[in-house]
Scaffold this motif. Structure first.
Motif, PDB file in Angstrom:
ATOM      1  N   UNK A 198       0.860  -1.176   0.000  1.00 33.60           N
ATOM      2  CA  UNK A 198       0.000   0.000   0.000  1.00 33.60           C
ATOM      3  C   UNK A 198       0.897   1.227   0.000  1.00 33.60           C
ATOM      4  N   UNK A 199       0.475   2.287  -0.675  1.00 30.77           N
ATOM      5  CA  UNK A 199       1.242   3.526  -0.662  1.00 30.77           C
ATOM      6  C   UNK A 199       2.460   3.436  -1.563  1.00 30.77           C
ATOM      7  N   UNK A 200       3.503   4.156  -1.206  1.00 32.51           N
ATOM      8  CA  UNK A 200       4.650   4.326  -2.095  1.00 32.51           C
ATOM      9  C   UNK A 200       5.958   4.140  -1.349  1.00 32.51           C
ATOM     10  N   UNK A 201       6.898   3.456  -2.028  1.00 38.93           N
ATOM     11  CA  UNK A 201       8.257   3.304  -1.508  1.00 38.93           C
ATOM     12  C   UNK A 201       9.207   3.694  -2.623  1.00 38.93           C
ATOM     13  N   UNK A 202      10.008   4.721  -2.403  1.00 45.63           N
ATOM     14  CA  UNK A 202      10.844   5.229  -3.491  1.00 45.63           C
ATOM     15  C   UNK A 202       9.948   5.673  -4.626  1.00 45.63           C
ATOM     16  N   UNK A 203      10.176   5.129  -5.835  1.00 46.95           N
ATOM     17  CA  UNK A 203       9.349   5.504  -6.983  1.00 46.95           C
ATOM     18  C   UNK A 203       8.215   4.518  -7.246  1.00 46.95           C
ATOM     19  N   UNK A 204       8.153   3.459  -6.464  1.00 44.18           N
ATOM     20  CA  UNK A 204       7.164   2.409  -6.725  1.00 44.18           C
ATOM     21  C   UNK A 204       5.902   2.658  -5.918  1.00 44.18           C
ATOM     22  N   UNK A 205       4.771   2.659  -6.607  1.00 40.37           N
ATOM     23  CA  UNK A 205       3.494   2.923  -5.945  1.00 40.37           C
ATOM     24  C   UNK A 205       2.559   1.735  -6.118  1.00 40.37           C
ATOM     25  N   UNK A 206       1.942   1.301  -5.037  1.00 45.84           N
ATOM     26  CA  UNK A 206       0.980   0.199  -5.084  1.00 45.84           C
ATOM     27  C   UNK A 206      -0.273   0.628  -5.831  1.00 45.84           C
ATOM     28  N   UNK A 207      -0.872  -0.289  -6.614  1.00 44.03           N
ATOM     29  CA  UNK A 207      -2.143   0.021  -7.287  1.00 44.03           C
ATOM     30  C   UNK A 207      -3.330  -0.031  -6.328  1.00 44.03           C
ATOM     31  N   UNK A 208      -3.091  -0.480  -5.100  1.00 42.77           N
ATOM     32  CA  UNK A 208      -4.196  -0.577  -4.139  1.00 42.77           C
ATOM     33  C   UNK A 208      -4.681   0.817  -3.749  1.00 42.77           C
ATOM     34  N   UNK A 209      -5.965   0.878  -3.429  1.00 44.78           N
ATOM     35  CA  UNK A 209      -6.585   2.121  -2.960  1.00 44.78           C
ATOM     36  C   UNK A 209      -5.696   2.788  -1.911  1.00 44.78           C
ATOM     37  N   UNK A 210      -5.404   4.056  -2.111  1.00 43.34           N
ATOM     38  CA  UNK A 210      -4.491   4.760  -1.216  1.00 43.34           C
ATOM     39  C   UNK A 210      -5.114   6.021  -0.679  1.00 43.34           C
ATOM     40  N   UNK A 211      -5.905   5.890   0.366  1.00 43.68           N
ATOM     41  CA  UNK A 211      -6.598   7.042   0.936  1.00 43.68           C
ATOM     42  C   UNK A 211      -5.712   7.842   1.885  1.00 43.68           C
ATOM     43  N   UNK A 212      -4.603   7.237   2.313  1.00 44.46           N
ATOM     44  CA  UNK A 212      -3.817   7.828   3.386  1.00 44.46           C
ATOM     45  C   UNK A 212      -2.375   8.030   2.961  1.00 44.46           C
ATOM     46  N   UNK A 213      -1.712   8.959   3.625  1.00 41.38           N
ATOM     47  CA  UNK A 213      -0.306   9.224   3.340  1.00 41.38           C
ATOM     48  C   UNK A 213       0.525   8.245   4.165  1.00 41.38           C
ATOM     49  N   UNK A 214       0.741   7.063   3.583  1.00 44.77           N
ATOM     50  CA  UNK A 214       1.441   6.014   4.325  1.00 44.77           C
ATOM     51  C   UNK A 214       2.063   5.010   3.365  1.00 44.77           C
ATOM     52  N   UNK A 215       2.831   4.087   3.918  1.00 47.36           N
ATOM     53  CA  UNK A 215       3.388   2.982   3.132  1.00 47.36           C
ATOM     54  C   UNK A 215       3.351   1.700   3.951  1.00 47.36           C
ATOM     55  N   UNK A 216       3.121   0.594   3.251  1.00 44.10           N
ATOM     56  CA  UNK A 216       3.290  -0.736   3.821  1.00 44.10           C
ATOM     57  C   UNK A 216       4.057  -1.550   2.795  1.00 44.10           C
ATOM     58  N   UNK A 217       5.164  -2.165   3.204  1.00 50.46           N
ATOM     59  CA  UNK A 217       5.991  -2.905   2.244  1.00 50.46           C
ATOM     60  C   UNK A 217       6.535  -4.170   2.886  1.00 50.46           C
ATOM     61  N   UNK A 218       6.736  -5.188   2.043  1.00 51.81           N
ATOM     62  CA  UNK A 218       7.342  -6.455   2.458  1.00 51.81           C
ATOM     63  C   UNK A 218       8.793  -6.429   1.986  1.00 51.81           C
ATOM     64  N   UNK A 219       9.718  -6.623   2.903  1.00 53.11           N
ATOM     65  CA  UNK A 219      11.143  -6.591   2.561  1.00 53.11           C
ATOM     66  C   UNK A 219      11.724  -7.992   2.703  1.00 53.11           C
ATOM     67  N   UNK A 220      12.395  -8.465   1.658  1.00 57.30           N
ATOM     68  CA  UNK A 220      13.145  -9.732   1.723  1.00 57.30           C
ATOM     69  C   UNK A 220      14.613  -9.364   1.570  1.00 57.30           C
ATOM     70  N   UNK A 221      15.380  -9.682   2.592  1.00 61.91           N
ATOM     71  CA  UNK A 221      16.758  -9.195   2.637  1.00 61.91           C
ATOM     72  C   UNK A 221      17.715 -10.326   2.977  1.00 61.91           C
ATOM     73  N   UNK A 222      18.806 -10.439   2.231  1.00 61.76           N
ATOM     74  CA  UNK A 222      19.965 -11.191   2.704  1.00 61.76           C
ATOM     75  C   UNK A 222      21.187 -10.365   2.325  1.00 61.76           C
ATOM     76  N   UNK A 223      21.690  -9.633   3.300  1.00 62.70           N
ATOM     77  CA  UNK A 223      22.755  -8.681   3.042  1.00 62.70           C
ATOM     78  C   UNK A 223      22.338  -7.329   3.583  1.00 62.70           C
ATOM     79  N   UNK A 224      22.619  -6.281   2.816  1.00 63.22           N
ATOM     80  CA  UNK A 224      22.341  -4.928   3.287  1.00 63.22           C
ATOM     81  C   UNK A 224      21.328  -4.257   2.383  1.00 63.22           C
ATOM     82  N   UNK A 225      20.318  -3.656   2.976  1.00 68.55           N
ATOM     83  CA  UNK A 225      19.319  -2.917   2.196  1.00 68.55           C
ATOM     84  C   UNK A 225      19.250  -1.491   2.716  1.00 68.55           C
ATOM     85  N   UNK A 226      19.448  -0.550   1.792  1.00 68.87           N
ATOM     86  CA  UNK A 226      19.355   0.859   2.151  1.00 68.87           C
ATOM     87  C   UNK A 226      18.037   1.385   1.618  1.00 68.87           C
TER      88      UNK A 226
END
Ligand code: MN
Length: 298
Positions: free
Chosen positions: A158-186
């Motif tokens: 939901x919402x936006x992370x960097x330049x990527x925006x979810x197509x889901x309804x976005x009524x609020x100024x927020x983000x929800x994201x799933x992160x899969x990491x092995x190493x370093x993520x900035x």
């Protein structure tokens, strides 16, 4: 419940256990000291648990108002049914977004065909005053945008992370994201947002602190990036948003502002007066006791 404040302001909060349907969950929100992160007001990590074609989830029909439910599976499948007539199988990597508005009810059940591991997260977004009395809605999204990093990937729910925006309804100024990491993520952050990073699997380091499943790191506004280090394959849910300006009032499955609103919703559900519709489910409705500020009613 543990909370530690460290130099740069991050707080580490431990989830508490609860039972939802037949699953044990780790609840990161709300907590006594941290009710919300942006408009995110509820976060349950469900499973991992073994389910069968006919059992394993059993979240019986129950009502909501004033919130959106965001359901995201890490493993397995489940069947969503709601009072709008939606009947939707959700699989790992897919999103269900249900908007309650004035009222909706739903059940989450076994699919009739899936057997195996079930794991996921259910989140609630507190709706704003402009929308929380509006009509209910439901969306399913099987394709969500990914942000690729050198050592992992983020899926924007939901919402936006960097330049990527979810197509889901976005009524609020927020983000929800799933992160899969092995190493370093900035990660790019919005400096106007506060954030919660909930670890579902693995072990990560954030601000020099080690975080495993059942912990959430809370970050105050004012940062424009965050480095997450994972020495083992890890799954993290990142929640962020502009801090709420006014307090919300939560009771049971309802998000409101006043007791009177909760009373009205409770009465409607108890009397089954149509406000929350009906779910076509083989499971029985969930009944609950009256709010604590009312005399117990027979
Ligand atoms: Mn629900």
């Amino acid at each position: 419940m543990e909370e530690t404040t460290i130099d740069n302001g991050a707080e580490i909060l431990s989830a508490h256990s609860a039972r939802v349907g037949s699953l044990l969950v780790r609840r990161s929100l709300p907590q006594r000291r941290r009710r919300t992160v942006g408009a995110w007001c509820f976060a349950d990590h469900m499973g991992p648990a073994d389910v069968t074609e006919g059992s394993g989830l059993e979240i019986r029909p129950h009502p909501h108002m004033g919130l959106q439910t965001v359901t995201w599976l890490i493993d397995g499948q489940a069947l969503h049914r709601d009072s709008l007539g939606s009947e939707q199988v959700i699989a790992a990597g897919e999103l269900n977004l249900m908007t309650a508005g004035h009222g909706v009810s739903h059940a989450e059940e076994a699919t009739g065909h899936y057997r195996g591991t079930l794991q996921g997260i259910q989140l609630w977004i507190a709706q704003g005053d402009d929308l929380r009395d509006d009509a209910a809605g439901f969306e399913h999204h099987a394709d969500l945008p990914h942000v690729e990093f050198a050592d992992g990937a983020a899926t924007v729910l939901v919402g936006q992370l960097g330049d990527a925006r979810s197509p889901a309804r976005g009524d609020h100024d927020l983000v929800g994201a799933d992160l899969r990491i092995k190493g370093t993520m900035q990660l790019p952050l919005q400096s106007t947002y506060e954030y919660g990073a909930i670890v579902l699997d693995g072990l990560v380091e954030l601000d020099g602190r080690k975080l495993g499943p059942g912990t959430m790191a809370y970050l105050r506004p004012g940062r424009d990036e965050l480095t997450v280090l994972a020495r083992t394959s890890s799954t993290v849910i990142l929640l962020g948003g502009v801090p709420l300006e006014s307090e919300i009032f939560m009771w049971w499955n309802f998000v409101a502002r006043t007791r009177a609103e909760i009373d009205a919703a409770y009465d409607s559900w108890r009397n089954d007066d149509g406000r929350f519709g009906m779910v076509d489910s083989t499971l029985a409705r969930v009944e609950t006791v009256a709010p604590y500020w009312r005399a117990r009613e027979g």
